[in-house]
Write an enzyme that holds these catalytic residues in place. Structure first.
Site, PDB file in Angstrom:
ATOM      1  N   ASP A 129      -7.949   4.211  -3.176  1.00 21.07           N
ATOM      2  CA  ASP A 129      -7.044   3.428  -2.425  1.00 21.07           C
ATOM      3  C   ASP A 129      -6.719   2.286  -3.554  1.00 21.07           C
ATOM      4  OD1 ASP A 129      -5.668   1.680  -1.029  1.00 21.07           O
ATOM      5  OD2 ASP A 129      -7.190   1.459   0.742  1.00 21.07           O
ATOM      6  N   HIS A 186      -1.944   1.823   7.143  1.00 21.42           N
ATOM      7  CA  HIS A 186      -2.218   1.519   5.753  1.00 21.42           C
ATOM      8  C   HIS A 186      -2.266   3.096   5.275  1.00 21.42           C
ATOM      9  CE1 HIS A 186      -4.328   0.180   2.484  1.00 21.42           C
ATOM     10  NE2 HIS A 186      -5.259   0.977   2.585  1.00 21.42           N
ATOM     11  N   CYS A 224       0.905  -0.968  -0.147  1.00 21.61           N
ATOM     12  CA  CYS A 224      -0.052  -0.171  -0.029  1.00 21.61           C
ATOM     13  C   CYS A 224       0.897   1.171   0.191  1.00 21.61           C
ATOM     14  CB  CYS A 224      -0.980  -0.095   1.013  1.00 21.61           C
ATOM     15  SG  CYS A 224      -0.390   0.171   2.787  1.00 21.61           S
TER      16      CYS A 224
END
Length: 295
Positions: free
Chosen positions: A122, A107, A68
């Site tokens: 995302d 995250h 991520c």
């Protein structure tokens, strides 16, 4: 770094003169279908550097994926280059084994504002909980997409992101099944606030995830990629192909166990990844709740 080179990497060749929602959506979809969510560097003896040039070289020029922190930071750069009003946010992912969200931010996600409306973008969650389109930041509204129904719930400044799960049909089994979620068919994904973050806020996290023996990223070598129909996922030696809505409210899940040689071939054929260093696949068993749910 060059935006045209990034576009070539994600096979995007349409107009981008307007920083609008339609352009954002198409770029986002190209990104998630070209750039795998993967942590293979950790299992190849490579260090993951959280600076833009290193990430660009790895993902754009070496045609790798990233986790991520890498994938969303690259997307952040690209959207800024295109004139979008974009900022970085931090999230706390849900741990099914603990039935709780992590205490610390682990995250990274993006917020994009277009014509006064805020969207969550995302590209770095991977697996079956990866949205395929930007999501309007609005509380309590179901937002159906091909992967399923996503929604945000807001409570006193904290936003909760969740997905409605479908049943999984595995051909070797006689009846469709779903994991036993805590609350019916709702899968909690992560929480976040709207406090803007800087990439340097995640440097400590980037280091921690690479050295802590307790994280799922250490215990599993993971590579997942969204496809036009669903997703591919390689966890250790287990390759999974998922087709969304194969039957009404049922996803088709096909699982294959690979040899070491087949792992390398699958990375090349399915994910377009050719590693410079030898991968040591790992998949510590007994981690909750199953491989598709954890990636």
């Amino acid at each position: 770094m060059n935006i045209q080179e990034y576009f070539a990497r994600i096979s995007y060749d349409e107009s981008h003169k307007d920083a609008d929602l339609q352009t954002l959506t198409v770029i986002f979809q190209h990104h998630i279908q070209a750039i795998p969510f993967e942590n293979l560097s950790m299992h190849c003896g490579e260090t993951i550097e959280l600076d833009l040039q290193s990430i660009y070289n790895k993902i754009v020029r070496k045609k790798r994926g990233g986790w991520c922190l890498e994938s969303n930071y690259l997307l952040f750069w690209a959207l800024q280059e295109l004139g979008y009003d974009v900022c970085i946010l931090g999230g706390n992912s849900y741990e099914p084994a603990e039935r709780a969200y992590t205490a610390e931010i682990n995250h990274i996600l993006l917020k994009v504002v277009i014509k006064g409306n805020s969207y969550i973008v995302d590209a770095g969650f991977g697996g079956a909980y990866q949205a395929w389109q930007p999501l309007m930041l609005i509380s309590g509204k179901d937002q159906p997409q091909i992967p399923g129904i996503f929604r945000f719930m807001e409570d006193n400044g904290t936003w909760y992101f969740e997905k409605v799960k479908r049943k999984h049909y595995i051909p070797e089994q006689s009846v469709p099944f779903t994991d036993t979620p805590e609350l019916g068919n709702i899968r909690k994904i992560y929480t976040f606030t709207l406090e803007p973050r800087h990439i340097n806020d995640f440097q400590e996290l980037n280091t921690y995830l690479q050295v802590s023996p307790d994280t799922i990223l250490q215990k599993k070598s993971i590579c997942s990629l969204q496809t036009t129909e669903g997703l591919y996922a390689l966890v250790g030696w287990t390759f999974t192909e998922m087709k969304y809505n194969y039957m009404e409210d049922v996803d088709l899940v096909q699982i294959t166990t690979l040899t070491d040689e087949e792992v390398e071939k699958t990375l090349k054929d399915k994910f377009n990844i050719m590693l410079e260093n030898k991968l040591v696949p790992v998949n510590v068993r007994g981690l909750p709740p199953n491989l598709v749910d954890t990636i």
